[in-house]
Scaffold this motif. Sequence first.
Motif, PDB file in Angstrom:
ATOM      1  N   HIS A 175       4.799 -52.229  53.896  1.00 44.26           N
ATOM      2  CA  HIS A 175       3.536 -52.604  53.251  1.00 44.26           C
ATOM      3  C   HIS A 175       3.664 -53.907  52.468  1.00 44.26           C
ATOM      4  CE1 HIS A 175       1.956 -48.665  54.315  1.00 44.26           C
ATOM      5  NE2 HIS A 175       3.034 -48.116  53.800  1.00 44.26           N
ATOM      6  N   LEU A 176       4.508 -54.791  52.960  1.00 42.93           N
ATOM      7  CA  LEU A 176       4.701 -56.091  52.322  1.00 42.93           C
ATOM      8  C   LEU A 176       4.257 -57.227  53.230  1.00 42.93           C
ATOM      9  CD1 LEU A 176       8.182 -55.561  50.589  1.00 42.93           C
ATOM     10  CD2 LEU A 176       5.917 -55.542  49.538  1.00 42.93           C
ATOM     11  N   ASP A 177       3.337 -56.928  54.142  1.00 36.04           N
ATOM     12  CA  ASP A 177       2.761 -57.978  54.975  1.00 36.04           C
ATOM     13  C   ASP A 177       1.621 -58.625  54.193  1.00 36.04           C
ATOM     14  OD1 ASP A 177       1.556 -55.492  55.121  1.00 36.04           O
ATOM     15  OD2 ASP A 177       0.604 -55.897  57.059  1.00 36.04           O
ATOM     16  N   LEU A 178       1.971 -59.518  53.292  1.00 41.38           N
ATOM     17  CA  LEU A 178       1.036 -60.120  52.353  1.00 41.38           C
ATOM     18  C   LEU A 178       0.720 -61.558  52.748  1.00 41.38           C
ATOM     19  CD1 LEU A 178       2.776 -58.924  49.043  1.00 41.38           C
ATOM     20  CD2 LEU A 178       1.043 -57.714  50.380  1.00 41.38           C
ATOM     21  N   THR A 179      -0.428 -62.030  52.305  1.00 41.90           N
ATOM     22  CA  THR A 179      -0.759 -63.436  52.498  1.00 41.90           C
ATOM     23  C   THR A 179       0.064 -64.276  51.515  1.00 41.90           C
ATOM     24  OG1 THR A 179      -2.551 -63.419  50.877  1.00 41.90           O
ATOM     25  CG2 THR A 179      -3.100 -62.798  53.151  1.00 41.90           C
ATOM     26  N   LEU A 180       0.117 -65.582  51.783  1.00 46.21           N
ATOM     27  CA  LEU A 180       0.854 -66.459  50.871  1.00 46.21           C
ATOM     28  C   LEU A 180       0.253 -66.417  49.473  1.00 46.21           C
ATOM     29  CD1 LEU A 180       1.565 -69.626  53.073  1.00 46.21           C
ATOM     30  CD2 LEU A 180       3.089 -67.706  52.541  1.00 46.21           C
ATOM     31  N   ALA A 181      -1.069 -66.327  49.383  1.00 45.41           N
ATOM     32  CA  ALA A 181      -1.711 -66.232  48.074  1.00 45.41           C
ATOM     33  C   ALA A 181      -1.306 -64.944  47.358  1.00 45.41           C
ATOM     34  CB  ALA A 181      -3.229 -66.298  48.224  1.00 45.41           C
ATOM     35  N   GLN A 182      -1.188 -63.836  48.106  1.00 51.64           N
ATOM     36  CA  GLN A 182      -0.770 -62.574  47.501  1.00 51.64           C
ATOM     37  C   GLN A 182       0.698 -62.609  47.095  1.00 51.64           C
ATOM     38  OE1 GLN A 182      -1.992 -60.017  50.765  1.00 51.64           O
ATOM     39  NE2 GLN A 182      -3.724 -59.203  49.576  1.00 51.64           N
ATOM     40  N   TRP A 183       1.528 -63.247  47.897  1.00 52.65           N
ATOM     41  CA  TRP A 183       2.932 -63.389  47.516  1.00 52.65           C
ATOM     42  C   TRP A 183       3.058 -64.181  46.213  1.00 52.65           C
ATOM     43  CZ3 TRP A 183       6.932 -60.699  48.760  1.00 52.65           C
ATOM     44  CH2 TRP A 183       7.036 -60.098  50.022  1.00 52.65           C
ATOM     45  N   ALA A 184       2.170 -65.177  46.033  1.00 47.79           N
ATOM     46  CA  ALA A 184       2.209 -65.975  44.808  1.00 47.79           C
ATOM     47  C   ALA A 184       1.812 -65.142  43.595  1.00 47.79           C
ATOM     48  CB  ALA A 184       1.292 -67.191  44.938  1.00 47.79           C
ATOM     49  N   SER A 185       0.749 -64.319  43.732  1.00 48.74           N
ATOM     50  CA  SER A 185       0.274 -63.540  42.581  1.00 48.74           C
ATOM     51  C   SER A 185       1.091 -62.281  42.344  1.00 48.74           C
ATOM     52  CB  SER A 185      -1.204 -63.172  42.773  1.00 48.74           C
ATOM     53  OG  SER A 185      -1.367 -62.336  43.903  1.00 48.74           O
ATOM     54  N   ASP A 186       1.524 -61.616  43.404  1.00 46.90           N
ATOM     55  CA  ASP A 186       2.281 -60.372  43.245  1.00 46.90           C
ATOM     56  C   ASP A 186       3.782 -60.603  43.104  1.00 46.90           C
ATOM     57  OD1 ASP A 186      -0.202 -59.402  43.679  1.00 46.90           O
ATOM     58  OD2 ASP A 186       0.311 -58.075  45.339  1.00 46.90           O
ATOM     59  N   GLY A 187       4.296 -61.615  43.800  1.00 47.74           N
ATOM     60  CA  GLY A 187       5.732 -61.846  43.812  1.00 47.74           C
ATOM     61  C   GLY A 187       6.199 -62.879  42.806  1.00 47.74           C
ATOM     62  N   LEU A 188       5.682 -64.104  42.918  1.00 43.71           N
ATOM     63  CA  LEU A 188       6.172 -65.166  42.042  1.00 43.71           C
ATOM     64  C   LEU A 188       5.814 -64.921  40.584  1.00 43.71           C
ATOM     65  CD1 LEU A 188       5.529 -68.385  44.179  1.00 43.71           C
ATOM     66  CD2 LEU A 188       7.692 -67.195  43.759  1.00 43.71           C
ATOM     67  N   LEU A 189       4.635 -64.355  40.333  1.00 51.92           N
ATOM     68  CA  LEU A 189       4.275 -64.094  38.940  1.00 51.92           C
ATOM     69  C   LEU A 189       5.137 -63.006  38.311  1.00 51.92           C
ATOM     70  CD1 LEU A 189       0.436 -64.345  38.306  1.00 51.92           C
ATOM     71  CD2 LEU A 189       2.261 -65.957  37.797  1.00 51.92           C
ATOM     72  N   ALA A 190       5.806 -62.182  39.124  1.00 54.31           N
ATOM     73  CA  ALA A 190       6.741 -61.207  38.563  1.00 54.31           C
ATOM     74  C   ALA A 190       7.887 -61.927  37.856  1.00 54.31           C
ATOM     75  CB  ALA A 190       7.279 -60.293  39.667  1.00 54.31           C
ATOM     76  N   ILE A 191       8.272 -63.103  38.369  1.00 52.23           N
ATOM     77  CA  ILE A 191       9.308 -63.904  37.695  1.00 52.23           C
ATOM     78  C   ILE A 191       8.795 -64.369  36.338  1.00 52.23           C
ATOM     79  CG2 ILE A 191      10.714 -65.988  37.862  1.00 52.23           C
ATOM     80  CD1 ILE A 191      10.539 -65.750  40.896  1.00 52.23           C
ATOM     81  N   PHE A 192       7.543 -64.819  36.304  1.00 51.90           N
ATOM     82  CA  PHE A 192       6.927 -65.250  35.049  1.00 51.90           C
ATOM     83  C   PHE A 192       6.933 -64.118  34.026  1.00 51.90           C
ATOM     84  CE2 PHE A 192       2.946 -65.122  32.597  1.00 51.90           C
ATOM     85  CZ  PHE A 192       3.067 -66.283  31.852  1.00 51.90           C
ATOM     86  N   PHE A 193       6.578 -62.912  34.445  1.00 52.02           N
ATOM     87  CA  PHE A 193       6.531 -61.795  33.505  1.00 52.02           C
ATOM     88  C   PHE A 193       7.931 -61.282  33.169  1.00 52.02           C
ATOM     89  CE2 PHE A 193       2.034 -61.523  34.748  1.00 52.02           C
ATOM     90  CZ  PHE A 193       1.472 -61.406  33.481  1.00 52.02           C
ATOM     91  N   PHE A 194       8.906 -61.489  34.046  1.00 54.45           N
ATOM     92  CA  PHE A 194      10.287 -61.161  33.711  1.00 54.45           C
ATOM     93  C   PHE A 194      10.763 -62.031  32.550  1.00 54.45           C
ATOM     94  CE2 PHE A 194      14.855 -62.164  34.461  1.00 54.45           C
ATOM     95  CZ  PHE A 194      15.382 -60.916  34.162  1.00 54.45           C
ATOM     96  N   VAL A 195      10.478 -63.326  32.626  1.00 59.04           N
ATOM     97  CA  VAL A 195      10.840 -64.230  31.535  1.00 59.04           C
ATOM     98  C   VAL A 195      10.086 -63.862  30.262  1.00 59.04           C
ATOM     99  CG1 VAL A 195      10.809 -66.645  30.777  1.00 59.04           C
ATOM    100  CG2 VAL A 195      11.446 -66.096  33.119  1.00 59.04           C
ATOM    101  N   ALA A 196       8.804 -63.494  30.404  1.00 57.73           N
ATOM    102  CA  ALA A 196       8.020 -63.074  29.234  1.00 57.73           C
ATOM    103  C   ALA A 196       8.624 -61.827  28.595  1.00 57.73           C
ATOM    104  CB  ALA A 196       6.570 -62.820  29.631  1.00 57.73           C
ATOM    105  N   GLY A 197       9.096 -60.888  29.411  1.00 57.31           N
ATOM    106  CA  GLY A 197       9.740 -59.698  28.881  1.00 57.31           C
ATOM    107  C   GLY A 197      11.020 -60.016  28.138  1.00 57.31           C
ATOM    108  N   LEU A 198      11.823 -60.922  28.707  1.00 52.26           N
ATOM    109  CA  LEU A 198      13.046 -61.363  28.031  1.00 52.26           C
ATOM    110  C   LEU A 198      12.721 -62.011  26.695  1.00 52.26           C
ATOM    111  CD1 LEU A 198      14.952 -63.000  31.025  1.00 52.26           C
ATOM    112  CD2 LEU A 198      15.566 -60.859  29.892  1.00 52.26           C
ATOM    113  N   GLU A 199      11.718 -62.878  26.712  1.00 57.27           N
ATOM    114  CA  GLU A 199      11.343 -63.609  25.504  1.00 57.27           C
ATOM    115  C   GLU A 199      10.834 -62.660  24.425  1.00 57.27           C
ATOM    116  OE1 GLU A 199      10.538 -66.654  22.836  1.00 57.27           O
ATOM    117  OE2 GLU A 199      11.700 -66.684  24.696  1.00 57.27           O
TER     118      GLU A 199
END
Length: 437
Positions: A71-95
């Motif tokens: 269930h990971l057949d996502l569009t590039l836009a979905q990969w950006a919002s679901d996948g790449l933003l997880a990195i952003f929130f990981f850093v926010a959690g660390l901070e």
Amino acid sequence: MPETPSRPLRFLFGRGTWPEARRIADVLRTETVGGALLLGAAVLALLWANSPWAPAYQELGSITVGPAAWHLDLTLAQWASDGLLAIFFFVAGLELKREFVAGDLRDPRRAIMPVAAAVGGMAAPALIYTAINATAAGGALSGWAVPTATDIAFALAVLGVIGTHLPVALRTFLLTLAVVDDLLAIVIIAVFYTSSLHVLPLLAALVPLGLFAVLVQRRVRSWWLLLPLAVATWALVHASGIHATVAGVLLGFMVPVLRRSEGPGPGLAEQFEHRWRPLSTGLAVPVFAFFAAGVSLSGAGGLGAVLRDPVTAGIIAGLVLGKCVGVLGATWLVQRATRASLGDGVSWWDVLGLSLLAGIGFTVSLLIGELAFGTGGERGDHARIGILAGSVIAALLATVVLRIRNRHYRLLCADEERDTDADGVPDVYQRDSPPPS
């Protein structure tokens, strides 16, 4: 000497400690560059989406990649919002964890103000949006949370450019407010924007998350062990129906802040933050902005009709007016309740400028807008236009106020920052007066 925890709060915007001041300066430098990349990506998306080649932009975001069996057949836009933003929130959690475990805000007396300001800065925009859209049709009320978020990269980038001489305490306040804001936003996403919940994948996510926690608590740094567990946690949270960025915050909370030994040096959370923040600000957030900000400004009825839509009006009013009223009002209430002074030389005009700056609600607001109204529809486009317009207006108003205050502080700071001993620490951070709050 520093005040003991039992003594009352004396300064809302105390100077703080030199290590914290130096860390904030490093964060500001990183976020200034990241904010510039974010702005560039958003402008490029807007230009492309409003050019004769707009269909190519839409087709690019619609390209589907990933394994369908998981269930990971996502569009590039979905990969950006679901996948790449997880990195952003990981850093926010660390901070966030670092701030409350080892930062200046481990003292509850200092933490109460930015936390209260973040709560006020989310409640007021939500109320204003709801009031404007109370009688609107078409599910407009589902976007109540869109104007509640503050974009940490954009806001700190603007502050880093226009507020070069503002007191470090003001910068710390904005950074902490934005980080707490991100945490509250992810709670809102998990609670209010989860349409369906699958319990088994969510329970299964606890296994890799627990293994990740055990390894980092043992100070394991091997990426080939930690990264697969983080990806597995993210994939299972995604499969559960909860937005996958929640996994990023949970993973960040698992990383220990303090060192095991008493020796000098950063803890594991600070090391991870140092490694992942450039990837977050330099790649993850700009790519998300590129796919999320591309909206056509020539919709049905033209731009005037778009601005008259209650959704657009509610978002703009929430970001510009609601954020200002919420952050400024909450700070005033804390000051009245604690009977503390603002700080040496700090003015309510400074707080007003920061409150306006908190109205820059780009990244997380775009994410919540997608969850509330979807992508490709008229309401979703109107929400994006409202986010862009409100963020720009808030940034311009904040720039006017803070530029005036910056000239004031430039004169005050010149002598203090020049008065530095051979130890490299400005003497102002080694004096007994004024004491830190």
